[in-house]
Design a protein around this motif. Structure first.
Motif, mmCIF file in Angstrom:
data_model
loop_
_atom_site.group_PDB
_atom_site.id
_atom_site.type_symbol
_atom_site.label_atom_id
_atom_site.label_comp_id
_atom_site.label_asym_id
_atom_site.label_seq_id
_atom_site.Cartn_x
_atom_site.Cartn_y
_atom_site.Cartn_z
ATOM 1 N N LEU A 34 86.131 -0.017 77.096
ATOM 2 C CA LEU A 34 87.510 0.303 77.414
ATOM 3 C C LEU A 34 88.158 -0.934 78.025
ATOM 4 O O LEU A 34 87.776 -1.372 79.103
ATOM 5 C CB LEU A 34 87.506 1.461 78.407
ATOM 6 N N VAL A 37 93.852 1.166 79.618
ATOM 7 C CA VAL A 37 94.199 2.553 79.329
ATOM 8 C C VAL A 37 95.560 2.859 79.946
ATOM 9 O O VAL A 37 95.941 2.270 80.957
ATOM 10 C CB VAL A 37 93.101 3.524 79.849
ATOM 11 N N LEU A 44 90.538 -0.641 73.009
ATOM 12 C CA LEU A 44 89.084 -0.663 73.045
ATOM 13 C C LEU A 44 88.555 -1.873 72.299
ATOM 14 O O LEU A 44 89.209 -2.379 71.393
ATOM 15 C CB LEU A 44 88.515 0.591 72.368
#
Length: 102
Positions: A34, A37, A44
């Motif tokens: 990750l 976010v 990703l």
């Protein structure tokens, strides 16, 4: 859309956050990291071939046992980096992501 043009505020991680992508039918799985976010999606870095992402919809597993996950749709693929939007459980985009006012 460039990586830095997402409207929702992004959270970047100082340390590597491992996750996994899983086909909605369970036929494939890819480990990933990750990168960042937001409320509406994520960026990703995937391990292995991105060929399986042709399905365009999959799950992002955020916990090792798979109990924490989000349903996603592919938005952007650039080498090993993937941009995704989070979907509602029924497969639609949540109203906060489509611009609708509550």
């Amino acid at each position: 859309m460039g990586w830095d043009k997402r409207e929702a505020k992004r959270v970047h991680f100082d340390h590597e956050r491992r996750a996994a992508l899983l086909a909605t039918d369970g036929t494939w799985r890819r480990e990933c990291i990750l990168v960042d976010v937001s409320e509406s999606g994520a960026r990703l870095r995937i391990d292995g071939s991105p060929d399986v992402l042709g399905a365009r919809e999959f799950f992002l597993l955020l916990s090792p046992n798979g109990l924490v996950f989000r349903r996603c749709e592919l938005v952007r693929l650039d080498g090993s980096e993937v941009g995704i939007h989070f979907l509602s459980p029924d497969g639609s985009r949540p109203s906060s992501m489509t611009g609708e006012k509550k």
